[in-house]
Design an enzyme around this catalytic site. Structure first.
Site, short mmCIF file in Angstrom:
data_model
loop_
_atom_site.label_atom_id
_atom_site.label_comp_id
_atom_site.label_asym_id
_atom_site.label_seq_id
_atom_site.Cartn_x
_atom_site.Cartn_y
_atom_site.Cartn_z
N TYR A 122 -11.10 8.59 -11.59
CA TYR A 122 -11.32 7.35 -10.66
C TYR A 122 -11.92 8.20 -9.54
CZ TYR A 122 -10.88 5.14 -6.34
OH TYR A 122 -11.16 4.65 -5.10
N LYS B 33 -16.31 8.31 -7.91
CA LYS B 33 -16.57 8.14 -6.53
C LYS B 33 -17.73 9.39 -6.01
CE LYS B 33 -14.78 4.21 -5.45
NZ LYS B 33 -15.46 3.19 -5.52
N SER C 156 -11.70 -9.32 -12.67
CA SER C 156 -10.54 -8.57 -13.47
C SER C 156 -9.37 -8.04 -12.51
CB SER C 156 -11.58 -7.50 -14.19
OG SER C 156 -11.84 -6.72 -13.21
N ASN C 157 -9.76 -8.13 -11.25
CA ASN C 157 -8.51 -7.67 -10.47
C ASN C 157 -8.26 -8.53 -9.19
OD1 ASN C 157 -6.22 -6.28 -9.97
ND2 ASN C 157 -7.29 -4.58 -8.96
N ASN D 214 -0.41 -0.91 -7.63
CA ASN D 214 -0.48 0.71 -7.74
C ASN D 214 -0.40 1.22 -6.32
OD1 ASN D 214 -1.25 1.70 -10.14
ND2 ASN D 214 -2.85 0.21 -9.98
N SER E 179 -14.63 7.18 -1.01
CA SER E 179 -13.21 7.34 -0.70
C SER E 179 -13.02 8.53 -0.27
CB SER E 179 -12.48 7.07 -2.14
OG SER E 179 -11.33 7.56 -1.98
N ARG F 23 4.10 11.67 -7.83
CA ARG F 23 3.02 11.15 -8.64
C ARG F 23 1.86 11.94 -8.73
NH1 ARG F 23 0.36 5.67 -6.83
NH2 ARG F 23 -0.74 6.98 -5.11
N LYS G 120 -10.12 0.86 -9.83
CA LYS G 120 -9.58 1.63 -8.78
C LYS G 120 -8.05 2.27 -8.88
CE LYS G 120 -7.66 -1.55 -5.76
NZ LYS G 120 -7.27 -1.96 -4.65
N PHE H 143 -10.45 6.08 4.07
CA PHE H 143 -9.26 6.43 4.02
C PHE H 143 -8.30 5.31 3.61
CE2 PHE H 143 -11.26 9.60 6.45
CZ PHE H 143 -10.75 11.00 5.74
N ASN H 144 -7.13 5.12 3.87
CA ASN H 144 -6.04 4.14 3.07
C ASN H 144 -6.03 2.76 3.95
OD1 ASN H 144 -5.46 6.77 1.92
ND2 ASN H 144 -3.88 5.53 0.96
N1 UFG Z 1 3.56 5.43 -2.80
C1 UFG Z 1 4.79 5.54 -3.32
N2 UFG Z 1 5.05 4.57 -4.01
C2 UFG Z 1 4.27 3.44 -4.41
C3 UFG Z 1 3.00 3.56 -4.18
C4 UFG Z 1 2.50 4.68 -3.37
O1 UFG Z 1 5.59 6.15 -2.85
O2 UFG Z 1 4.76 2.83 -5.23
C5 UFG Z 1 2.72 6.76 -2.25
C6 UFG Z 1 2.08 7.66 -2.79
O3 UFG Z 1 2.41 8.56 -3.54
C7 UFG Z 1 0.90 7.97 -1.53
C8 UFG Z 1 0.94 6.59 -0.57
O4 UFG Z 1 2.19 6.10 -1.02
O5 UFG Z 1 1.75 9.12 -1.06
C9 UFG Z 1 -0.25 6.05 -0.68
O6 UFG Z 1 -0.48 5.69 -2.08
P1 UFG Z 1 -1.46 4.54 -2.40
O7 UFG Z 1 -1.39 4.27 -3.97
O8 UFG Z 1 -1.46 3.33 -1.63
O9 UFG Z 1 -3.02 5.13 -2.14
P2 UFG Z 1 -3.57 6.63 -2.37
O10 UFG Z 1 -3.44 7.60 -1.08
O11 UFG Z 1 -3.27 7.25 -3.60
O12 UFG Z 1 -5.35 6.40 -2.64
C10 UFG Z 1 -5.93 6.62 -3.77
C11 UFG Z 1 -7.22 7.00 -3.80
C12 UFG Z 1 -8.18 6.07 -3.08
C13 UFG Z 1 -8.17 4.67 -3.70
C14 UFG Z 1 -6.80 4.15 -3.38
C15 UFG Z 1 -6.86 2.79 -4.11
O13 UFG Z 1 -6.95 8.07 -3.23
O14 UFG Z 1 -9.23 6.72 -3.17
O15 UFG Z 1 -5.93 5.10 -4.18
O16 UFG Z 1 -6.64 2.71 -5.36
F1 UFG Z 1 -9.05 4.14 -2.82
#
Ligand code: UFG
Length: 327
Positions: A152, A156, A36-37, A201, A127, A298, A87, A181-182
């Protein structure tokens, strides 16, 4: 004969890198994914990298009948690495029921199958989102969990609880949750990487797709955070290192090294970088002029996870001061 490991979500981003590392370590891998992804071509890439194509079954693990039939067919599985889940944080706010159903029912089907088929071990993809915005950095395993910011994130936290209770109550079942973490980056072969279906995303695939001309511009979500340059801070970990952490966890279970029937570990670098630093580093490393603009925050985003080492804060603050004097 090599030990057989089931990797659910094995054609996905972290899943595919973990399949590679498990196969490199000599494990025999079976992948289940509903695609699916992710895409089926990932299996060709894994075969190219490791010389071995994992067995593959396409279905969604919320389907109890298909899950049963799967475990009747593959009777040698000794451990499960469970990635398969939805996710996208934002989407989970729109579709909570779909998220709870998909992420929790698939886990419970798997745990039920472990009991039925006497499969003792599971490594679960959790996560750092379970910590919410922590009061103190760095985030350690002693940091208390906080109510999740999104459905989401809550899947977890609830999954962890289900696994903990099940492992405690069931003789012979042992589980490890890895709180990542990321994850960013790709296998050095560049044959696999982060290839979500549709508009990404996450930050890094959005950056790379913008650089490749697939997206018009990157939107930076918020520059009014309480951080040196105002953009949010994350602890980014290389996906291959993260994949290797799963091999370590699997070996810990297979060699009976765990200290309790349920354990959890953080997987990160312990250092933070801001969104802006990451964008600048990408531009510097690739020479590609990335189009970006700053928009509002966001919903559900955390301000910072990784601590920035003191020396780096001082250098960085100095550079920012110099920069603002010039303008
Ligand atoms: N960001 C932007 N622009 C974008 C996408 C992200 O500025 O187009 C910023 C976000 O605001 C954040 C940072 O980049 O400050 C990281 O964002 P991500 O979406 O890459 O990841 P997150 O830290 O939001 O992580 C989240 C959840 C995790 C999960 C992950 C995967 O906290 O548990 O998304 O979907 F695994």
């Amino acid at each position: 004969m090599s030990k057989q490991i089931l990797v659910t979500g094995g054609t996905g981003y972290i899943g595919s890198h973990t399949v590679v590392e498990l196969q490199n370590e000599g494990f025999d891998v079976v992948v289940v994914d509903d695609l699916s992804n992710s895409s089926i071509e990932v299996l060709d890439a894994i075969e190219k990298i490791t010389g071995k194509r994992p067995a593959f079954e396409k279905f969604n693990l919320t389907d109890q009948e298909k899950t049963n039939a799967f475990f009747e067919k593959y009777r040698r599985i000794e451990a499960i690495v469970h990635f398969a889940a939805y996710k996208a944080v934002g989407e989970s706010v729109e579709k909570p029921l779909e998220y709870y159903h998909n992420n929790l029912v698939s886990l419970m089907n798997l745990l039920g199958s472990m009991r039925k088929h006497k499969i003792p071990y599971m490594v679960f993809s959790s996560s750092c989102t379970v910590y919410g915005q922590p009061e103190k950095l760095p985030v350690t395993e002693d940091t208390p969990r906080k109510p999740a910011e999104s459905p989401y994130g809550n899947t977890k936290a609830v999954s962890e609880d289900i696994m903990r209770d099940f492992a405690r109550a069931t003789e012979g079942i042992n589980c490890i949750a890895l709180r990542y973490f990321n994850p960013i980056g790709a296998h050095p072969s560049a044959l696999i990487g982060e290839l979500p279906v549709g508009v990404p995303n996450n930050l890094v695939p959005f950056i790379t797709q913008t650089a490749a001309g697939l997206r018009d511009e990157l939107k930076i979500f918020g520059d009014d955070y309480n951080t040196p340059d105002g953009t949010a801070i994350r602890d980014y970990i290389n996906v291959v290192d993260l994949a290797k952490a799963h091999v370590v966890a699997i070996n810990r279970l297979l060699n009976n090294k765990q200290k309790a029937s349920y354990e959890f570990f953080n997987v990160g670098t312990g250092e933070g970088y801001s969104v802006m630093q990451l964008v600048k580093a990408f531009i510097k490393a690739t020479g590609v002029e990335l189009k970006y603009s700053v928009v509002g925050r966001r919903a559900g985003d955390i301000e910072k996870y990784g601590p920035i080492p003191r020396m780096r804060i001082m250098n960085w603050a100095g550079r920012l001061r110099k920069h603002s004097k010039k303008h």
